[in-house]
Design an enzyme around this catalytic site. Structure first.
Site, PDB file in Angstrom:
ATOM      1  N   SER A  17     -22.980  -9.378   2.822  1.00  0.00           N
ATOM      2  CA  SER A  17     -22.996 -10.774   2.388  1.00  0.00           C
ATOM      3  C   SER A  17     -24.092 -10.866   1.170  1.00  0.00           C
ATOM      4  CB  SER A  17     -23.225 -11.750   3.394  1.00  0.00           C
ATOM      5  OG  SER A  17     -24.603 -11.598   4.266  1.00  0.00           O
ATOM      6  N   ASP A 187     -32.999 -18.130   6.930  1.00  0.00           N
ATOM      7  CA  ASP A 187     -32.847 -17.447   8.252  1.00  0.00           C
ATOM      8  C   ASP A 187     -33.454 -15.976   8.229  1.00  0.00           C
ATOM      9  OD1 ASP A 187     -31.258 -16.278   6.242  1.00  0.00           O
ATOM     10  OD2 ASP A 187     -29.284 -16.321   7.512  1.00  0.00           O
ATOM     11  N   HIS A 190     -30.503 -14.536   4.330  1.00  0.00           N
ATOM     12  CA  HIS A 190     -29.787 -14.759   3.227  1.00  0.00           C
ATOM     13  C   HIS A 190     -30.420 -15.807   1.987  1.00  0.00           C
ATOM     14  CE1 HIS A 190     -26.995 -14.198   6.579  1.00  0.00           C
ATOM     15  NE2 HIS A 190     -25.958 -13.571   5.602  1.00  0.00           N
TER      16      HIS A 190
END
Length: 212
Positions: A17, A187, A190
């Site tokens: 991601s 977090d 990210h």
């Protein structure tokens, strides 16, 4: 400065991601993270090279997922340079109740080495390997400890393959000397845009790209 990139070369980024960053929907085709920042700054500094850029990050991927799509998303693109950042999910899932989806370090190393060898043998590409990271200043924190172990694997593979090594963990550690983790990501994983800029700066340092 040694000129790494040659005119018209194709640079492919693959990963999870952090690489994906919306490249398949709202922010196609490059995403709105470090890949696009690296592309933008390298293009601005060396516009005469007319480089081609491709983002093949997919959110949630581990090295197992890369193995399943390697032929289509890495080798078939015939990159001159292949940038790989993978490992965050391989580690993270040990700590989020999904241990069956986590990738033990021995499997991680064996799989990643095999993928890199296949890419180099099939395309002749040069490699850029970026460390997995966690935006956590406490070196004794358990996930941070594991991330360091996997990072050592990437460091060794970079040496083995004569790859450029992007030290993303080190870059965040420098930032955390005067900031908090939450300044860069909610977090610890990210990044916000400044966090992606930290990664991009680490790439640019490894690439040693200056204006012509």
């Amino acid at each position: 400065m040694t000129q790494l990139f040659q005119p018209g070369q194709h640079i492919v980024f693959i990963g999870d991601s952090i690489t994906d960053c919306g490249r398949r929907d709202l922010h196609e085709p490059y995403g709105d993270g470090y890949v696009n920042l690296v592309r933008a700054f390298v293009t601005a500094r060396r516009p005469e090279l007319h480089l081609r850029w491709t983002n093949r990050g997919i959110s949630g991927n581990t090295v197992r997922d890369l193995a399943g799509r390697w032929d289509d998303d890495a080798i078939a693109l015939q990159p001159d340079w292949l940038s790989v950042m993978i490992g965050i999910n391989d580690i993270w899932r040990f700590f989020t109740g999904r241990a069956d989806e986590a990738v033990p370090i021995d499997e991680y190393e064996q799989t990643l080495r095999g993928l890199l060898r296949r890419a180099v043998d099939a395309t002749g590409c040069r490699l850029i390997l970026a460390d997995p990271y966690i935006i956590e200043a406490d070196a004794a924190e358990p996930q941070r400890v594991e991330t360091e172990r996997y990072g050592k694997v990437v460091e060794a593979l970079a040496e083995e393959f004569s790859a450029l090594h992007v030290r993303t963990q080190q870059a965040f550690d420098r930032a955390l000397a005067s900031t908090d983790s939450a300044d860069w990501a909610r977090d610890r994983i990210h990044p916000n845009l400044p966090g992606h800029a930290v990664i991009a700066e680490a790439y640019l340092a490894a690439l040693d790209i200056t204006s012509s």
